[in-house]
Design a protein around this motif. Sequence first.
Motif, PDB file in Angstrom:
ATOM      1  N   SER A 145      -9.015   4.257   5.726  1.00 51.80           N
ATOM      2  CA  SER A 145      -7.676   4.869   5.765  1.00 51.80           C
ATOM      3  C   SER A 145      -6.884   4.389   4.571  1.00 51.80           C
ATOM      4  CB  SER A 145      -6.974   4.468   7.069  1.00 51.80           C
ATOM      5  OG  SER A 145      -5.571   4.507   6.938  1.00 51.80           O
ATOM      6  N   LEU A 146      -6.072   5.296   3.987  1.00 54.13           N
ATOM      7  CA  LEU A 146      -5.195   4.879   2.885  1.00 54.13           C
ATOM      8  C   LEU A 146      -4.057   4.006   3.386  1.00 54.13           C
ATOM      9  CD1 LEU A 146      -6.833   7.072   1.406  1.00 54.13           C
ATOM     10  CD2 LEU A 146      -4.747   7.679   0.189  1.00 54.13           C
ATOM     11  N   ILE A 147      -3.538   4.307   4.579  1.00 51.93           N
ATOM     12  CA  ILE A 147      -2.469   3.468   5.126  1.00 51.93           C
ATOM     13  C   ILE A 147      -3.004   2.066   5.400  1.00 51.93           C
ATOM     14  CG2 ILE A 147      -0.996   3.112   7.144  1.00 51.93           C
ATOM     15  CD1 ILE A 147      -0.526   6.111   7.252  1.00 51.93           C
ATOM     16  N   ALA A 148      -4.172   1.984   6.029  1.00 54.72           N
ATOM     17  CA  ALA A 148      -4.753   0.670   6.319  1.00 54.72           C
ATOM     18  C   ALA A 148      -5.063  -0.083   5.027  1.00 54.72           C
ATOM     19  CB  ALA A 148      -6.017   0.824   7.162  1.00 54.72           C
ATOM     20  N   GLY A 149      -5.629   0.628   4.053  1.00 54.71           N
ATOM     21  CA  GLY A 149      -5.983  -0.029   2.797  1.00 54.71           C
ATOM     22  C   GLY A 149      -4.765  -0.496   2.013  1.00 54.71           C
ATOM     23  N   SER A 150      -3.734   0.345   1.985  1.00 56.85           N
ATOM     24  CA  SER A 150      -2.519  -0.012   1.243  1.00 56.85           C
ATOM     25  C   SER A 150      -1.832  -1.220   1.863  1.00 56.85           C
ATOM     26  CB  SER A 150      -1.552   1.175   1.198  1.00 56.85           C
ATOM     27  OG  SER A 150      -2.117   2.251   0.483  1.00 56.85           O
ATOM     28  N   ARG A 151      -1.849  -1.297   3.182  1.00 55.55           N
ATOM     29  CA  ARG A 151      -1.195  -2.414   3.854  1.00 55.55           C
ATOM     30  C   ARG A 151      -2.028  -3.683   3.794  1.00 55.55           C
ATOM     31  NH1 ARG A 151       1.493   0.833   9.090  1.00 55.55           N
ATOM     32  NH2 ARG A 151       2.739   2.259   7.792  1.00 55.55           N
TER      33      ARG A 151
END
Length: 454
Positions: free
Chosen positions: A204-210
């Motif tokens: 996930s981009l959200i998971a990766g970004s966070r």
Amino acid sequence: MAIHENQSQPLPVIIVGGGMTGLSAAWELQQQGVPYVLLEASGLLGGKVETTITDDGFLVEKAADAFILGKPYAAQLAREVGLEAEAIHPREDTKKLYFLRGGRLMDFPGNLKMFVPLDDDSFRASGVLSPEGTERFLNEVNIPPRPATDEDESLASFVIRRFGEEALNFIVPIAAGIYVANPYELSMQAAFPQFLKMEQDYGSLIAGSRATPRASGPIFMSFKGGMGALPGAIASKLTGEVRLNTPVLRVHPDGVTIAGGEKVAGSAVILAVPAWYAAPMLSQGFPETAQLVGELRANSSVAVTLAYRREDIEFDMNMHGLLVDASEGIPLKAMTVHSAKLAGRAPVDHVLVRCFFVGLEPLDAYHEAVKEVERLLGAKDEPLEHWYGDWRGKNPAYQVGHLEQLQRIRDSLPDNVKIGGASFTGVGIPDCVNAGRSMAREVATVLAATGVPS
């Protein structure tokens, strides 16, 4: 008379094009001790990177006003040519952005990493999407990654797949702006490989970004005297032969033919010009390559920069600018307030605004820019001055499958003929610098391996 008629002297590498890619290639060859000749068709070096400083104190950029530091190549080159002391960064005290949606200027969401929210609450509070669109966007963290594949996809496909259809209107102005691209055609592999990698690495981009720390320090860099300082500094330190106003007609394995019929002999050729110039040059010596290069598409845009007295604009201009929701249905795509974003861009009590358009002729873009500054920012009078950046048909499109096409182009050329730059390997200034230096290193390696003296 041809250059280097005395064959006891090593033949130079011929660099075609004096934009950022060509200048970077020349600089790298110089560091490698490889002789070169740089041929530029126009009377200026730097390509799109051009700065005008007016007598009344406005600093106007024709194209980029800064470059990203996440790719280190341009900043490194700036240090090498002595520009470190001239570096400036976007002002933090005016770091305000707006988002135009439904005819209304809204505060741009806070706590984002590019377009990915680092917390749910800030994004929910922003109102840039409907409540349903917002929840679908945030649910990206639960969308499984696409199985690993070599198959390319478009930006639109990726965004809709991961964030939902409504998210496209918010993400496209942020992600596709530099490419002036059709999101249904823009290649993810060519334009945003980092997002594909994050999807695979984190699901996930959200998971990766966070999960990954935000870079510390400034994100962008420019120069006190404008972006034109960079090509100017490189050019001032080049010791090889540089010939302006020298259009190249044809490229050969052993050099080029320039306007007037003169043959410039070389040990290798670095072609650092846009695809629409490169294809005709290659048509005789490398017809297969010319056809492949000619298949690369380009998009159009026009930028209009307007100067105002501060007192003639009602809106608080202490902001970096605004982005326009992709569904807004107007030609305006974005607006940058240069006088607030970067120091030294306008005289005291004056404002410098740049408006970006797709699908308009320059004069129409000017009238549209004046209208939008009046409508959105409350301008009460006509601008004092205006300038154009006319990029109709000159923005590389990077369509789905671009990297495969690029590989076919490279495979069709001999080892001593290289092609690269914005049409091929990345449109940003750091990408162009990296392309030029990479091609120069490849050429130096080829020449060394074949025993060609340098």
